[in-house]
Design a protein around this motif. Sequence first.
Motif, PDB file in Angstrom:
ATOM      1  N   MET A  80      48.646 -32.554  44.089  1.00  0.00           N
ATOM      2  CA  MET A  80      48.790 -31.332  44.345  1.00  0.00           C
ATOM      3  C   MET A  80      48.523 -30.342  43.264  1.00  0.00           C
ATOM      4  SD  MET A  80      53.122 -30.232  44.368  1.00  0.00           S
ATOM      5  CE  MET A  80      53.128 -29.638  42.496  1.00  0.00           C
ATOM      6  N   ALA A  81      47.950 -29.409  43.774  1.00  0.00           N
ATOM      7  CA  ALA A  81      47.509 -28.741  43.201  1.00  0.00           C
ATOM      8  C   ALA A  81      48.562 -27.164  42.362  1.00  0.00           C
ATOM      9  CB  ALA A  81      46.600 -27.161  44.021  1.00  0.00           C
ATOM     10  N   ILE A  82      48.068 -27.056  41.110  1.00  0.00           N
ATOM     11  CA  ILE A  82      49.116 -26.478  40.357  1.00  0.00           C
ATOM     12  C   ILE A  82      48.605 -24.657  40.332  1.00  0.00           C
ATOM     13  CG2 ILE A  82      49.678 -25.578  37.803  1.00  0.00           C
ATOM     14  CD1 ILE A  82      48.544 -28.628  36.674  1.00  0.00           C
ATOM     15  N   SER A  83      49.767 -23.883  40.517  1.00  0.00           N
ATOM     16  CA  SER A  83      48.959 -22.721  41.266  1.00  0.00           C
ATOM     17  C   SER A  83      48.545 -21.391  40.101  1.00  0.00           C
ATOM     18  CB  SER A  83      50.570 -22.084  41.774  1.00  0.00           C
ATOM     19  OG  SER A  83      50.073 -20.776  42.286  1.00  0.00           O
ATOM     20  N   VAL A  84      47.657 -21.160  40.279  1.00  0.00           N
ATOM     21  CA  VAL A  84      47.190 -19.880  39.208  1.00  0.00           C
ATOM     22  C   VAL A  84      48.872 -19.517  38.847  1.00  0.00           C
ATOM     23  CG1 VAL A  84      46.501 -18.245  40.687  1.00  0.00           C
ATOM     24  CG2 VAL A  84      44.787 -18.836  38.790  1.00  0.00           C
ATOM     25  N   GLY A 144      34.384 -34.637  39.462  1.00  0.00           N
ATOM     26  CA  GLY A 144      33.042 -33.909  39.714  1.00  0.00           C
ATOM     27  C   GLY A 144      33.184 -33.104  40.618  1.00  0.00           C
ATOM     28  N   ARG A 145      33.031 -32.229  41.979  1.00  0.00           N
ATOM     29  CA  ARG A 145      33.048 -31.318  42.396  1.00  0.00           C
ATOM     30  C   ARG A 145      34.300 -30.799  42.544  1.00  0.00           C
ATOM     31  NH1 ARG A 145      27.369 -30.493  46.361  1.00  0.00           N
ATOM     32  NH2 ARG A 145      25.350 -30.824  44.576  1.00  0.00           N
ATOM     33  N   SER A 146      35.079 -32.228  42.797  1.00  0.00           N
ATOM     34  CA  SER A 146      36.812 -31.572  43.179  1.00  0.00           C
ATOM     35  C   SER A 146      37.122 -30.911  42.425  1.00  0.00           C
ATOM     36  CB  SER A 146      36.997 -33.350  43.479  1.00  0.00           C
ATOM     37  OG  SER A 146      37.105 -33.610  44.636  1.00  0.00           O
ATOM     38  N   GLY A 147      36.791 -30.640  40.724  1.00  0.00           N
ATOM     39  CA  GLY A 147      37.732 -29.991  39.615  1.00  0.00           C
ATOM     40  C   GLY A 147      38.255 -30.673  38.631  1.00  0.00           C
ATOM     41  N   GLY A 196      48.326 -35.924  37.662  1.00  0.00           N
ATOM     42  CA  GLY A 196      47.212 -36.222  38.836  1.00  0.00           C
ATOM     43  C   GLY A 196      47.090 -34.763  39.295  1.00  0.00           C
ATOM     44  N   GLU A 197      47.624 -34.103  38.800  1.00  0.00           N
ATOM     45  CA  GLU A 197      48.151 -32.763  39.143  1.00  0.00           C
ATOM     46  C   GLU A 197      46.786 -31.673  39.177  1.00  0.00           C
ATOM     47  OE1 GLU A 197      52.691 -31.489  39.754  1.00  0.00           O
ATOM     48  OE2 GLU A 197      51.366 -31.656  37.669  1.00  0.00           O
ATOM     49  N   LYS A 198      46.311 -30.784  40.241  1.00  0.00           N
ATOM     50  CA  LYS A 198      44.541 -30.243  40.114  1.00  0.00           C
ATOM     51  C   LYS A 198      44.711 -29.054  39.270  1.00  0.00           C
ATOM     52  CE  LYS A 198      41.153 -28.773  42.432  1.00  0.00           C
ATOM     53  NZ  LYS A 198      40.567 -29.105  43.852  1.00  0.00           N
ATOM     54  N   LEU A 199      43.783 -28.603  38.368  1.00  0.00           N
ATOM     55  CA  LEU A 199      44.016 -27.378  37.824  1.00  0.00           C
ATOM     56  C   LEU A 199      43.914 -26.302  38.684  1.00  0.00           C
ATOM     57  CD1 LEU A 199      44.903 -28.974  35.375  1.00  0.00           C
ATOM     58  CD2 LEU A 199      44.166 -27.212  34.107  1.00  0.00           C
ATOM     59  N   PRO A 200      44.019 -25.392  38.802  1.00  0.00           N
ATOM     60  CA  PRO A 200      42.806 -23.887  38.908  1.00  0.00           C
ATOM     61  C   PRO A 200      41.524 -24.085  39.036  1.00  0.00           C
ATOM     62  CG  PRO A 200      44.686 -23.079  38.352  1.00  0.00           C
ATOM     63  CD  PRO A 200      44.978 -24.878  37.939  1.00  0.00           C
TER      64      PRO A 200
END
Length: 486
Positions: A1-5, A75-78, A38-42
């Motif tokens: 899940m992405a963390i909302s900016v 990589g390019r995923s952030g 595992g959560e993605k940062l902006p």
Amino acid sequence: MAISVDTFFLNPDAQGTLQAQIQEMIAEGILSGRFRVGEKLPSSRKLAAHLGISRITVTLAYTELLANDYLTSRGRSGYFVSDNAPVPPSYTPQQKSGDTVDWGKVMARSFTGGDTPRKPQDWRDYRYPFIYGQADASLFDHANWRLCALRALGQKDFSALANDYFDQDDPLLIEYIARHTLPRRGITARPEEILITLGAQNALWITCQLLLNRGRRAAVEDPAYYTLRDQVVQTRCQVDCIPVDERGLPPDTIPDDTNVIFCTPSHQSPTTFTMPMERRKELLRRASEIDAVIVEDDYEFEMSFLGAPSPSLKSLDTEGRVIYAGSFSKSLFPGLRLGYLVGSEPFIRQARALRASVLRHPPGHVQRTVAYFLSLGHYDAQIRRIAKVLHDRRAVIEDAIRKHGLTIAGVGSFGGSALWMQAPADVDATVVAQRLREKSVIIEPGAPFFAAERRKQNYYRLGYSSIPATRIEPGLALLAHALKQR
């Protein structure tokens, strides 16, 4: 899940460089559990634009957190929260500042401190749960409930799902209650005389708010449903807790200046005594004589597996002075929180306005799902299935009670899902209940049901709606042993 900016903010009073503030902000989110592994940062570009700062500042902060193993780069995923980040097991927000407000003085009224006890949320983990009012998952019609819920979510029912009814209810559910549910209790009512509520408790609260205030007087059964007594007390009216006998509430003990009488004639709560027909008529005569209104809580009438239940008090009312409260909590499941009020149109009009000012209406999707479940016959089939199982469990529990020498203080004439029990006078059922938890046994102490001035400690309630028949006798054996060990 992405963390909302949108969850990132810079504190204008913060000390240190912008880079340090960003590092601290992300580290705090990880350490508090708000950001999970595992959560993605902006992206650095997106976060920089959101905060109005240079992208290189964000990049440097990310690089530092990467070096400290708080983040990992794919990589390019952030950037993502690292698997090695020190994440606590649960999210516990840190208090930003102290609370300087004296809420005891600020708040005009208090709603804590009543008699309503908390029931264990983990009761399903107990081997012998003689708990009352909870649903047995093995008896519920999951498949048809799911189909009804899906149908209620469909495009055809979009208006029932999405519309704001304001102060109205789903007409399909109202029609079913008027045509099928109420006639079983001998009641006829027009849609204008029916209001859907968030369970019987919400229905009782509405009646208390509309009928009682500091200058009014209410009569409540003793023992009684503790939450009702709390609700009545909160209105600051004068409360008379009137002892019931084996025929329920004695009408001749109700004071002359009583304005509202609360009672459970079909299934007294918690003793389960049934009020005979002659006393029901006496109660109506007494209410008429003193010009009082009666609030009838007709809970659990569907669980009448030993015979047809007596007609409701409302069905005998020829003066419009009985307000009737019903619920689907016992017959479906308590988490549904759906009930209804039936009364004269002027009362329901005010009840509807009060409900609308608080919550508008119970969710449309829930109402439509229940309407389908009822109208397609699934509800009646479930009631028959539950009644048969409860009938069998009742026989088992009564045999086990006789075997272990326990004492029944009250038993429903037509059925029900619990027994009112009496222990020897020197037993504190609350203490026994606490000790039984260690043996994986849940019983409900009876003390909270009694008014404070006549509180009895040696009563308790045994529910059998959620315990398999095979576990009843071993559970009661542990109970009997605990009573002997007092």
